[in-house]
Structure formats: C-alpha cells, structure tokens
Design a protein around this motif. Structure first.
Motif, PDB file in Angstrom:
ATOM      1  N   ALA A  18       0.832  -1.210   0.000  1.00 39.92           N
ATOM      2  CA  ALA A  18       0.000   0.000   0.000  1.00 39.92           C
ATOM      3  C   ALA A  18       0.862   1.255   0.000  1.00 39.92           C
ATOM      4  O   ALA A  18       0.535   2.243  -0.658  1.00 39.92           O
ATOM      5  CB  ALA A  18      -0.927  -0.010   1.218  1.00 39.92           C
ATOM      6  N   GLU A  70      -9.567   0.031  -2.551  1.00 38.54           N
ATOM      7  CA  GLU A  70      -8.902   1.130  -1.832  1.00 38.54           C
ATOM      8  C   GLU A  70      -8.493   0.637  -0.447  1.00 38.54           C
ATOM      9  O   GLU A  70      -9.236  -0.119   0.180  1.00 38.54           O
ATOM     10  CB  GLU A  70      -9.867   2.301  -1.659  1.00 38.54           C
ATOM     11  CG  GLU A  70     -10.452   2.841  -2.938  1.00 38.54           C
ATOM     12  CD  GLU A  70     -11.778   3.549  -2.652  1.00 38.54           C
ATOM     13  OE1 GLU A  70     -11.830   4.289  -1.651  1.00 38.54           O
ATOM     14  OE2 GLU A  70     -12.737   3.339  -3.413  1.00 38.54           O
ATOM     15  N   PRO A  71      -7.340   1.102   0.022  1.00 34.01           N
ATOM     16  CA  PRO A  71      -6.846   0.695   1.337  1.00 34.01           C
ATOM     17  C   PRO A  71      -7.876   0.958   2.446  1.00 34.01           C
ATOM     18  O   PRO A  71      -7.934   0.213   3.424  1.00 34.01           O
ATOM     19  CB  PRO A  71      -5.613   1.575   1.544  1.00 34.01           C
ATOM     20  CG  PRO A  71      -5.200   1.976   0.188  1.00 34.01           C
ATOM     21  CD  PRO A  71      -6.419   2.022  -0.663  1.00 34.01           C
ATOM     22  N   ALA A  72      -8.695   1.981   2.270  1.00 31.61           N
ATOM     23  CA  ALA A  72      -9.686   2.294   3.313  1.00 31.61           C
ATOM     24  C   ALA A  72     -10.780   1.241   3.381  1.00 31.61           C
ATOM     25  O   ALA A  72     -11.519   1.167   4.356  1.00 31.61           O
ATOM     26  CB  ALA A  72     -10.300   3.666   3.055  1.00 31.61           C
ATOM     27  N   LYS A  73     -10.879   0.431   2.330  1.00 36.81           N
ATOM     28  CA  LYS A  73     -11.947  -0.578   2.299  1.00 36.81           C
ATOM     29  C   LYS A  73     -11.438  -1.977   2.620  1.00 36.81           C
ATOM     30  O   LYS A  73     -12.154  -2.961   2.481  1.00 36.81           O
ATOM     31  CB  LYS A  73     -12.623  -0.573   0.933  1.00 36.81           C
ATOM     32  CG  LYS A  73     -13.349   0.732   0.656  1.00 36.81           C
ATOM     33  CD  LYS A  73     -14.492   0.573  -0.313  1.00 36.81           C
ATOM     34  CE  LYS A  73     -15.322   1.851  -0.394  1.00 36.81           C
ATOM     35  NZ  LYS A  73     -15.654   2.233  -1.766  1.00 36.81           N
ATOM     36  N   THR A 130      -8.176  -0.269   9.284  1.00 34.43           N
ATOM     37  CA  THR A 130      -8.052  -0.451   7.838  1.00 34.43           C
ATOM     38  C   THR A 130      -6.589  -0.368   7.417  1.00 34.43           C
ATOM     39  O   THR A 130      -5.728   0.109   8.155  1.00 34.43           O
ATOM     40  CB  THR A 130      -8.825   0.624   7.057  1.00 34.43           C
ATOM     41  OG1 THR A 130      -8.159   1.876   7.211  1.00 34.43           O
ATOM     42  CG2 THR A 130     -10.254   0.733   7.547  1.00 34.43           C
ATOM     43  N   GLU A 132      -5.553   1.556   5.258  1.00 35.06           N
ATOM     44  CA  GLU A 132      -5.231   2.973   5.147  1.00 35.06           C
ATOM     45  C   GLU A 132      -4.718   3.515   6.480  1.00 35.06           C
ATOM     46  O   GLU A 132      -3.722   4.248   6.517  1.00 35.06           O
ATOM     47  CB  GLU A 132      -6.472   3.759   4.710  1.00 35.06           C
ATOM     48  CG  GLU A 132      -6.153   5.175   4.299  1.00 35.06           C
ATOM     49  CD  GLU A 132      -7.403   5.952   3.902  1.00 35.06           C
ATOM     50  OE1 GLU A 132      -8.451   5.784   4.563  1.00 35.06           O
ATOM     51  OE2 GLU A 132      -7.332   6.719   2.938  1.00 35.06           O
ATOM     52  N   ASP A 133      -5.380   3.163   7.557  1.00 30.89           N
ATOM     53  CA  ASP A 133      -4.913   3.562   8.886  1.00 30.89           C
ATOM     54  C   ASP A 133      -3.449   3.183   9.076  1.00 30.89           C
ATOM     55  O   ASP A 133      -2.620   4.001   9.473  1.00 30.89           O
ATOM     56  CB  ASP A 133      -5.739   2.866   9.978  1.00 30.89           C
ATOM     57  CG  ASP A 133      -7.208   3.233   9.923  1.00 30.89           C
ATOM     58  OD1 ASP A 133      -7.520   4.336   9.442  1.00 30.89           O
ATOM     59  OD2 ASP A 133      -8.041   2.413  10.365  1.00 30.89           O
ATOM     60  N   MET A 135      -1.197   2.325   6.873  1.00 30.43           N
ATOM     61  CA  MET A 135      -0.308   2.984   5.913  1.00 30.43           C
ATOM     62  C   MET A 135       0.050   4.376   6.417  1.00 30.43           C
ATOM     63  O   MET A 135       1.211   4.770   6.403  1.00 30.43           O
ATOM     64  CB  MET A 135      -1.021   3.060   4.576  1.00 30.43           C
ATOM     65  CG  MET A 135      -0.150   3.417   3.427  1.00 30.43           C
ATOM     66  SD  MET A 135      -1.141   3.489   1.903  1.00 30.43           S
ATOM     67  CE  MET A 135      -2.138   4.939   2.208  1.00 30.43           C
ATOM     68  N   LYS A 136      -0.940   5.101   6.880  1.00 29.49           N
ATOM     69  CA  LYS A 136      -0.689   6.463   7.369  1.00 29.49           C
ATOM     70  C   LYS A 136       0.206   6.455   8.603  1.00 29.49           C
ATOM     71  O   LYS A 136       1.130   7.264   8.714  1.00 29.49           O
ATOM     72  CB  LYS A 136      -2.013   7.152   7.677  1.00 29.49           C
ATOM     73  CG  LYS A 136      -2.743   7.578   6.405  1.00 29.49           C
ATOM     74  CD  LYS A 136      -4.015   8.356   6.709  1.00 29.49           C
ATOM     75  CE  LYS A 136      -4.633   8.870   5.393  1.00 29.49           C
ATOM     76  NZ  LYS A 136      -6.037   9.312   5.595  1.00 29.49           N
TER      77      LYS A 136
END
Lengths: 151, 151
Positions: A18, A70-73, A130, A132-133, A135-136
């Motif tokens: 990601a 998407e990473p958020a999903k 997620t 996304e979490d 990754m950030k």
DNA sequence: TCAATTCCTAGTATTCCCATATGTTTAACA
DNA sequence: TGTTAAACATATGGGAATACTAGGAATTGA
C-alpha cells in the motif's frame, strides 16, 4: 493463542504494498527485499490474498501485485481471515446429543460467557482497523526518521 | 489463534469444582466423570493450576482439590495464564539492531496498531470474568433444566 | 495394611507450521 | 521470435507443539 507468521508476513507485505504501490503493480521480490522475507513464501501468502479478493495480479515480466480495493476498504480482519480462516478462538464441536446434559450445559455456559465474548472483542478490534490507517501510521514513522536524518 | 484443549478442560473443570465443592475437596475422578475427561490428563492440568495458586490439594485417600481462593477472586485471565502462559497474540522478537530501519518501522507500526490492541482487548475481557460469574451462569442453566424436567 | 488419591515423569502419535525447492505458465520487451 | 521476469502451483522435509496414554512413587484416611 497465536497469530501465525504467515498472517504477520501478509500484513507487513500489504502495508508495504500500500505504501509503495502508487496504483501500479509491485513485484513480490521488492516487497520481500524490504521486509526481509522469502519470495517463495510470500507467493503462498499472496495466493491466499488473491483468492480472497484483497489483491489482484498482473502476470508475466514486469508483472506484480496491486491492491484490489482502496486501502480504506480493506480491514485487518479481512486480511487475517483470508489467511487464517474465520476467527474462532476455540474449536469445540457443537455438543452432540450423546453428551450428558450436565456437560452440555457447562459447554454452553463457557462458550457464551467466555469464548464468544473473546471472539467478539477481537473481531471488534480487527474489523475497525483499515489498511489505510496502518499505511498512514507507517508513513508518520517513516517521515520522522527522515527528519532525524537531516538534523 | 486458538485456545488449547488443556485450557478448555481446565476451565470446565474449575467451574465444575466451584459448583460441586461446597468448601470440601473433590477428587479428580468425579470431575473427570462429569466432564467426560481423562483423569490422567486432568492431573496435568491441575498441577499447573496448583502451581499458580488457583487450587490447593489434599493428598492421600479421600483427598482431592479445592479452590485456593473465593471464586469471585479468580478470573478467567488467571486461569488461562496459569495454563497457557502470558497472553501474547504474536511471538515477534523485539526488532534487533541488525534489522533495517524500514522494517523496524513497519514492525513497530503493526505492533502498536494491531497486535497490541488485540492483546489489550482480549485481556480486558478475560480479566473481568470471574469463576463466580461462570458458576452462577452455570447454575441458572442447570436449574432451568431441572424445572423443565418437572413440568 | 489396604485402598484411594495426588504427584511425577516418560513416551508417543499426530498434527500443524514454516520454509525451501522446483517446475509451469504467462506476458513484456529487445 | 526468443529471452527473461514474473506469477502460479505443488510437493516435500523438518521441526515444534499438542494431546494424550501409561505407569509408578508418595501420601494418607479408614
């Protein structure tokens, strides 16, 4: 009561993917190098991730893997389940009828009040984190280190 | 990501003991009969429980085991830990210095945001269920069944 | 003394897990 | 069109943990 290495590697590899993908496919060898993993082993992990619809692949030279959503999903729960199977703290067979009532009651009692609650609690956690979490959070660590480097 | 049978048996045996003890010691053979377990295997489990100070034993004929504390002061967490060791979802070695920074950051990130949170969540659950809770729930089931029997 | 029970240890079978290895297929690129 | 880089598939070995079984020693009440 342990998470398998396969799952640990898979999670690391996916956060890595990601963070480095930029919408393009990435070959496993690059992920393997950065995360210090064996390519062969990663292939087995990604085979499961692909079957679960978390990544998709591009075959042939210059091929690789990319996220299918998407990473958020994509949740950590999705990832764990795709590698380990459904989260299930104990593998107790459903009490058969041959079992005495005393025993059946006991199993029911402990299932409802302990194993069930543990399982729900774990699911609650992993289904709300997620990719996304992660990754950030990873990028924050990464940037901090780069700043340190320039001081 | 499973609880061992040893722990499952141990928990069942302890709820059984709590429900049938009445302040007196109970021989393992009785627990084993009611819970359909092997005495030999139960002995191994109770050896761990004793070491952890959860039960105490009376040797010799008419001997047996009894709880070492009030059921309200024994948590499921105590029991699981005494049999499985400290709750620890993953066994990742602390990232050594030989590891690259990229990898170290990744491990840190996933540890803090996933494994750590899962572990805390599990502990939160198991450290707040007591043997007394389970005993009472079990007795409710048991009484209901007896009522059914008389209808 | 005898019987019941905890206590202790050894052994075993099996299953699961980690990892490596090797070969096949696919597609980009020169 | 041939070469190469990659995904894809499978099998196999080895090791570690797990779940038992077995049997004997020590202890104590009757």
């Amino acid at each position: 009561m342990k998470i398998s290495t396969k799952t640990r590697y898979g999670l690391r590899a996916l956060v890595d993917l990601a963070a480095h993908s930029a919408g393009e496919q990435v070959a496993l060898i690059h992920i393997a190098k950065r995360q210090d993993l064996s390519v062969n082993y990663l292939e087995q992990v990604f085979s499961l991730l692909k079957k679960a619809g978390i990544v998709r692949s591009v075959k042939g030279a210059q091929g690789g893997y990319m996220l299918a959503k998407e990473p958020a999903k994509i949740t950590v729960g999705d990832i764990i389940r795709s590698i380990e199977g459904e989260i299930c703290i104990v593998d107790e067979e459903p009490p058969s009828d041959s079992v005495s009532l005393v025993l059946k009651n006991m199993q029911q009692c402990i299932w409802d009040n302990v194993w069930q609650k543990m399982t729900e609690s774990v699911r609650e956690v992993i289904d709300h984190i997620t990719l996304e979490d992660l990754m950030k959070e990873y990028q924050v660590l990464h940037i901090d280190d780069n700043i340190m480097y320039y001081i």
